[in-house]
Scaffold this motif. Structure first.
Motif, short mmCIF file in Angstrom:
data_model
loop_
_atom_site.label_atom_id
_atom_site.label_comp_id
_atom_site.label_asym_id
_atom_site.label_seq_id
_atom_site.Cartn_x
_atom_site.Cartn_y
_atom_site.Cartn_z
N TYR A 230 98.00 -37.80 78.11
CA TYR A 230 97.68 -36.78 79.10
C TYR A 230 97.24 -37.41 80.43
CZ TYR A 230 97.43 -32.84 75.75
OH TYR A 230 97.69 -31.85 74.84
N ALA A 231 96.34 -38.40 80.33
CA ALA A 231 95.74 -38.95 81.56
C ALA A 231 95.06 -40.28 81.26
CB ALA A 231 94.71 -37.97 82.14
N ARG A 232 94.78 -41.02 82.33
CA ARG A 232 93.92 -42.20 82.23
C ARG A 232 93.03 -42.26 83.47
NH1 ARG A 232 97.15 -47.86 83.43
NH2 ARG A 232 98.39 -47.21 85.22
N ALA A 233 91.94 -43.00 83.35
CA ALA A 233 90.97 -43.09 84.44
C ALA A 233 91.47 -44.02 85.54
CB ALA A 233 89.64 -43.59 83.91
N TRP A 234 91.32 -43.59 86.80
CA TRP A 234 91.62 -44.46 87.92
C TRP A 234 90.32 -45.14 88.36
CZ3 TRP A 234 94.90 -42.75 92.79
CH2 TRP A 234 95.12 -43.87 93.61
N HIS A 235 89.40 -44.37 88.97
CA HIS A 235 88.07 -44.93 89.26
C HIS A 235 87.10 -43.81 89.56
CE1 HIS A 235 88.34 -44.42 93.67
NE2 HIS A 235 89.54 -44.97 93.63
N THR A 236 85.85 -44.15 89.84
CA THR A 236 84.73 -43.24 90.09
C THR A 236 84.47 -42.42 88.81
OG1 THR A 236 85.67 -43.11 92.33
CG2 THR A 236 83.66 -41.89 91.93
N VAL A 237 84.46 -41.08 88.87
CA VAL A 237 84.27 -40.25 87.66
C VAL A 237 85.46 -39.29 87.56
CG1 VAL A 237 82.71 -38.75 86.38
CG2 VAL A 237 81.77 -40.40 88.00
N PRO A 238 86.59 -39.77 87.12
CA PRO A 238 87.80 -38.94 87.09
C PRO A 238 87.66 -37.77 86.12
CG PRO A 238 88.17 -40.99 85.93
CD PRO A 238 86.85 -41.13 86.61
N ARG A 239 88.13 -36.60 86.56
CA ARG A 239 88.07 -35.39 85.75
C ARG A 239 89.47 -34.81 85.61
NH1 ARG A 239 83.38 -35.44 88.97
NH2 ARG A 239 81.48 -35.25 87.74
N CYS A 240 89.80 -34.43 84.38
CA CYS A 240 91.12 -33.88 84.11
C CYS A 240 91.03 -32.96 82.89
CB CYS A 240 92.13 -35.00 83.85
SG CYS A 240 93.83 -34.44 83.66
N THR A 241 91.50 -31.72 83.05
CA THR A 241 91.39 -30.72 82.00
C THR A 241 92.74 -30.08 81.74
OG1 THR A 241 89.12 -30.23 82.69
CG2 THR A 241 90.21 -28.60 81.29
N TRP A 242 93.12 -30.00 80.45
CA TRP A 242 94.39 -29.39 80.05
C TRP A 242 94.07 -28.14 79.24
CZ3 TRP A 242 99.21 -31.42 81.40
CH2 TRP A 242 99.17 -32.66 82.04
N LEU A 243 94.41 -26.96 79.79
CA LEU A 243 94.12 -25.68 79.16
C LEU A 243 95.42 -24.98 78.75
CD1 LEU A 243 91.66 -24.42 81.93
CD2 LEU A 243 90.97 -25.41 79.75
N HIS A 244 95.50 -24.55 77.49
CA HIS A 244 96.65 -23.75 77.03
C HIS A 244 97.98 -24.46 77.31
CE1 HIS A 244 93.59 -20.65 76.78
NE2 HIS A 244 93.35 -20.77 78.07
N THR A 245 98.01 -25.75 77.03
CA THR A 245 99.20 -26.55 77.29
C THR A 245 100.23 -26.36 76.18
OG1 THR A 245 97.78 -28.20 78.33
CG2 THR A 245 100.03 -28.88 77.79
N LYS A 246 101.50 -26.25 76.55
CA LYS A 246 102.58 -26.22 75.57
C LYS A 246 103.26 -27.59 75.53
CE LYS A 246 105.31 -22.65 75.01
NZ LYS A 246 106.39 -21.62 75.21
N LEU A 247 103.28 -28.20 74.35
CA LEU A 247 103.94 -29.48 74.16
C LEU A 247 105.27 -29.24 73.46
CD1 LEU A 247 100.97 -31.71 72.90
CD2 LEU A 247 101.75 -31.36 75.25
N LEU A 248 106.37 -29.53 74.14
CA LEU A 248 107.68 -29.32 73.53
C LEU A 248 107.97 -30.36 72.45
CD1 LEU A 248 109.85 -28.29 76.61
CD2 LEU A 248 108.49 -26.86 75.07
N THR A 249 107.36 -31.54 72.60
CA THR A 249 107.52 -32.61 71.60
C THR A 249 106.13 -33.19 71.30
OG1 THR A 249 107.96 -34.18 73.39
CG2 THR A 249 109.87 -33.23 72.26
N PRO A 250 105.31 -32.47 70.55
CA PRO A 250 103.93 -32.93 70.30
C PRO A 250 103.86 -34.28 69.60
CG PRO A 250 104.49 -31.05 68.89
CD PRO A 250 105.57 -31.17 69.91
N GLU A 251 104.92 -34.64 68.86
CA GLU A 251 104.91 -35.94 68.17
C GLU A 251 104.97 -37.11 69.15
OE1 GLU A 251 109.21 -34.77 68.75
OE2 GLU A 251 107.35 -33.75 68.16
N LYS A 252 105.33 -36.85 70.40
CA LYS A 252 105.40 -37.91 71.40
C LYS A 252 104.05 -38.15 72.10
CE LYS A 252 109.81 -39.01 71.21
NZ LYS A 252 110.70 -38.79 72.36
N LEU A 253 103.07 -37.29 71.88
CA LEU A 253 101.74 -37.50 72.46
C LEU A 253 101.04 -38.62 71.70
CD1 LEU A 253 99.54 -36.58 74.46
CD2 LEU A 253 98.81 -34.91 72.76
N MET A 254 100.52 -39.61 72.43
CA MET A 254 99.86 -40.74 71.80
C MET A 254 98.64 -40.28 70.98
SD MET A 254 101.64 -43.46 72.67
CE MET A 254 100.61 -44.94 72.68
N PRO A 255 98.28 -40.99 69.91
CA PRO A 255 97.24 -40.53 68.99
C PRO A 255 95.90 -40.22 69.65
CG PRO A 255 98.47 -42.34 68.00
CD PRO A 255 98.94 -42.22 69.42
#
Length: 344
Positions: A230-255
């Motif tokens: 979904y995301a990785r930290a760049w710097h400072t205090v990075p914030r990222c929120t995923w709400l009600h996301t549809k994954l067409l290939t959920p098996e491809k999301l890293m563990p």
């Protein structure tokens, strides 16, 4: 260059129309719009861009310095603005198709494509489509096509809003600062390398001066080849929120779902809530504790959001002094009227 004055109640409204398939006309109109709307309180100016291909060649960083300008194409797939920087000139601050520096600018029904030869660039192929140094930008049905650093919000205090748009890329392809809301957007992860190996990272926020960071609501992730985070930290205090996301290939999301290794920080605020698969089945883990790493630092974080936490996330709560939802609807209605008048 064509200009039209259209009556709207007692006001006069300026509309500039680009010549079809004419990149030089587009550049000239952008410059004219910058001059007309140089003042921060300028009235809304409409730039109409007919369906066509606007090839900017190696031109980069075409600046939009005016304010309250609405760039209106005819169709998200049919109105295409493209550049193709030299691979040796790749860089996050050097390659953008457009660089916005204004407040209140609006984009609708168009594609921005950076055609830098990504796979020929080696370790990095940073090719930005929209480099946004402004604030209160709205993108409605806008498609951004590139690979690395496709969209860059480069203003620590900015507020932006995307709706029904589409963003393609491989690594850190939605990156930067500020509070940015993505509503019903299609996020497409392209293959990270030419042979499809390695994994992609959708977002790399660097939140520092704002409270919320990147919020993806009711978005769909379409995965082409490579696995992804979904995301990785760049710097400072990075914030990222995923709400009600549809994954067409959920098996491809890293563990771990979010990448553990930060670029310059472990102080992250990454969250997920009510993720579903292509059939709408809830596939959200009950718990997903990730230990984020940076050099010798470690920080364990529960990334699954509670119902109470999720209720905070509404555009009205996040954008207290700006209503992008209402503004987008108003501008779209007005643009439809203008398009109708121009074709009569």
């Amino acid at each position: 260059v064509s200009a039209f004055l259209l009556n709207r109640s007692s006001d006069l409204e300026m509309v500039l129309a680009v010549k079809k398939n004419d990149a030089q006309s587009l550049l000239a109109i952008i410059q004219q719009a910058n001059e007309i709307n140089a003042a921060a309180d300028a009235k809304r100016l409409y730039v109409i861009i007919p369906d066509g291909f606007y090839d900017l060649g190696k031109t980069v960083l075409t600046q939009i310095t005016g304010h309250n300008i609405a760039f209106i194409g005819q169709n998200m797939e049919g109105t295409v603005i493209q550049n193709a920087p030299d691979p040796e000139n790749e860089g996050i601050s050097k390659t953008a198709v457009l660089q916005n520096r204004g407040t209140g600018n609006y984009f609708q029904d168009l594609t921005l494509k950076n055609a830098l030869d990504y796979y020929a660039c080696g370790a990095a192929g940073r090719a930005v489509t929209l480099h946004d140094k402004g604030t209160q930008t709205i993108c409605n049905r806008v498609r951004l096509l590139s690979y690395q650093d496709t969209y860059y919000s480069d203003n620590v205090s900015c507020q932006h809003y995307f709706v029904d748009s589409e963003i393609h890329g491989t690594v850190d392809f939605i990156c930067g600062a500020g509070d940015v809301w993505f509503e019903r957007c299609r996020i497409v992860t392209e293959k990270r390398t030419q042979d499809g190996s390695n994994h992609s990272v959708s977002a790399a926020p660097r939140t520092s001066k704002t409270v919320w960071g990147y919020i993806f609501n009711n978005c769909t992730i379409e995965n082409m080849v490579s696995k992804f985070h979904y995301a990785r930290a760049w710097h400072t205090v990075p914030r990222c929120t995923w709400l009600h996301t549809k994954l067409l290939t959920p098996e491809k999301l890293m563990p771990t779902r979010f990448e553990e290794q930060g670029i310059r920080t472990v102080e992250v605020d990454f969250k997920e809530y009510q993720t579903v698969d292509a059939e709408g089945n809830d596939i959200t883990p009950k718990s997903n504790v990730v230990t984020f790493l940076y050099e010798d630092e470690r920080k364990a974080l529960e990334t699954i959001m509670t119902d109470k936490e999720a209720k905070q996330f509404t555009p009205g709560h996040i954008f207290r002094k700006w209503n992008p939802v209402k503004l987008q609807q108003q501008i779209e209605r007005e643009s439809q009227k203008i398009m109708k008048r121009l074709t009569e």
